[in-house]
Enzyme design. Sequence first.
Site, PDB file in Angstrom:
ATOM      1  N   ALA A 168      40.428  35.830  22.406  1.00 32.35           N
ATOM      2  CA  ALA A 168      41.852  35.485  22.397  1.00 32.35           C
ATOM      3  C   ALA A 168      42.363  35.291  20.976  1.00 32.35           C
ATOM      4  O   ALA A 168      43.396  35.843  20.586  1.00 32.35           O
ATOM      5  CB  ALA A 168      42.088  34.228  23.222  1.00 32.35           C
ATOM      6  N   ASP A 169      41.644  34.517  20.185  1.00 35.47           N
ATOM      7  CA  ASP A 169      42.083  34.262  18.811  1.00 35.47           C
ATOM      8  C   ASP A 169      42.078  35.543  17.987  1.00 35.47           C
ATOM      9  O   ASP A 169      42.991  35.788  17.184  1.00 35.47           O
ATOM     10  CB  ASP A 169      41.176  33.225  18.158  1.00 35.47           C
ATOM     11  N   SER A 170      41.046  36.357  18.155  1.00 35.25           N
ATOM     12  CA  SER A 170      40.925  37.567  17.340  1.00 35.25           C
ATOM     13  C   SER A 170      42.003  38.585  17.695  1.00 35.25           C
ATOM     14  O   SER A 170      42.611  39.197  16.800  1.00 35.25           O
ATOM     15  CB  SER A 170      39.532  38.177  17.518  1.00 35.25           C
ATOM     16  N   THR A 172      44.843  37.905  18.997  1.00 32.21           N
ATOM     17  CA  THR A 172      46.112  37.328  18.558  1.00 32.21           C
ATOM     18  C   THR A 172      46.316  37.575  17.071  1.00 32.21           C
ATOM     19  O   THR A 172      47.430  37.873  16.624  1.00 32.21           O
ATOM     20  CB  THR A 172      46.150  35.818  18.861  1.00 32.21           C
ATOM     21  N   GLY A 173      45.245  37.442  16.273  1.00 32.51           N
ATOM     22  CA  GLY A 173      45.351  37.743  14.850  1.00 32.51           C
ATOM     23  C   GLY A 173      45.791  39.171  14.619  1.00 32.51           C
ATOM     24  O   GLY A 173      46.643  39.453  13.765  1.00 32.51           O
TER      25      GLY A 173
END
Length: 404
Positions: A168-170, A172-173
């Site tokens: 999710a974080d990656s 999103t980045g």
Amino acid sequence: MTGPLQHLKIIELGHVIAGPLSAALLSDFGADVIKIESPNRTDMVRDLGPKAEDGVGVWWKTLGRNKQTLSLNWKSDEGREILRKLVEGADVLVENFRPGVLERGGVGPETLHEWNPDLTILRISGYGQDGPMRDVPAFGRAAEAMSGLAHLTGFTDGPPMHPGFPAADSTTGLMGALGIMIALFAREKGTARGQVIDLAVFEALLRLMDYPVPALTGANHSPRRNGLRQPMDYAPGGMFRTSDGVWLTVSAGSAETAQRLLRAVGGDALADDPRFATLAEMSQHMSVVFDAINDFVTQHTLAEVEAVFARHDAIASRVLSVEEITTNEQIKHRGDIVSVEGEPTKVIGPVPHMSATPGALRWLGRAPGADTRSILRELGFDDDRIAALSDAGLISFDDGEDRS
């Protein structure tokens, strides 16, 4: 070293992964990124995960790549004035605090756009800047759950599972970097000045997964996790282990490639079976196909499977460990793993590969406040003023310069 984004100036107030990755991706292509951390509280990613021999966290080394580091209490009156000077000369500001943090610090979008009407602001948060879940705290795993990714990962009779990296974080980045470039393109074309990009962490996965929603709403089909096979099971494939213990992923995305795969594992009898004439018909009998592939792979060594598949132009890819990734000849040829002089830690290099304006790794993550002094000098602060700010605890530096 320069790049196609060398005149792009980014102020990063982000922390951990999503926001910092957006800035890091653009820094690979020359963007000038100033990462701001509190003098008393650095980015926690510095301490996450294993440390290199020099004591620096390896995750920080790559997420902090190519960035200048400024140690500043931007919530103080004097710190806010320094931030204002930086914003006035910047193109982009990246933040991924909870909604309202910027506003409570006196630097919400309205204020930032008073300082610089052309500023693009990327705001990343768990669930977005508005809506009933606006103030609910969230991390990447919560986003993976909300997006449906966890629901589709794992075995049919087992629990939902998270993938083996911060998906999710990656993602999103990556989506944040895309949003920045879209906003800057609109600014260049004169269709919009400074925009606010409101990106919830679950939304990038939701968009990239994409097909479950139209599958349900358009075809009344609800995908379910399916172990070693695809959740939709619309084409033959899956994960299989050879007789000498090597894991392979096998796939075929069209009727033609599926026929080649069936011929490789079962000969003409299997490939010409009328049940497998089309992908639509094949999907009704996917368990038979899966079992046939499994029987073939498990009874042959890796070398034997690769030889047979090569003759039939079918696809089977070995599952690489991290150790195998670092020694893989194709990855080496592409130059996808890089480092800088004097630094034993290697990281993934700039992607994508550009023919005329390739990206570059200039340095890995620096110490907190490594560039505080030089940044403030560029803003017009003399050494006495810098010393006073340091004595007041509003800045700190670790630039190796003699301050006695």
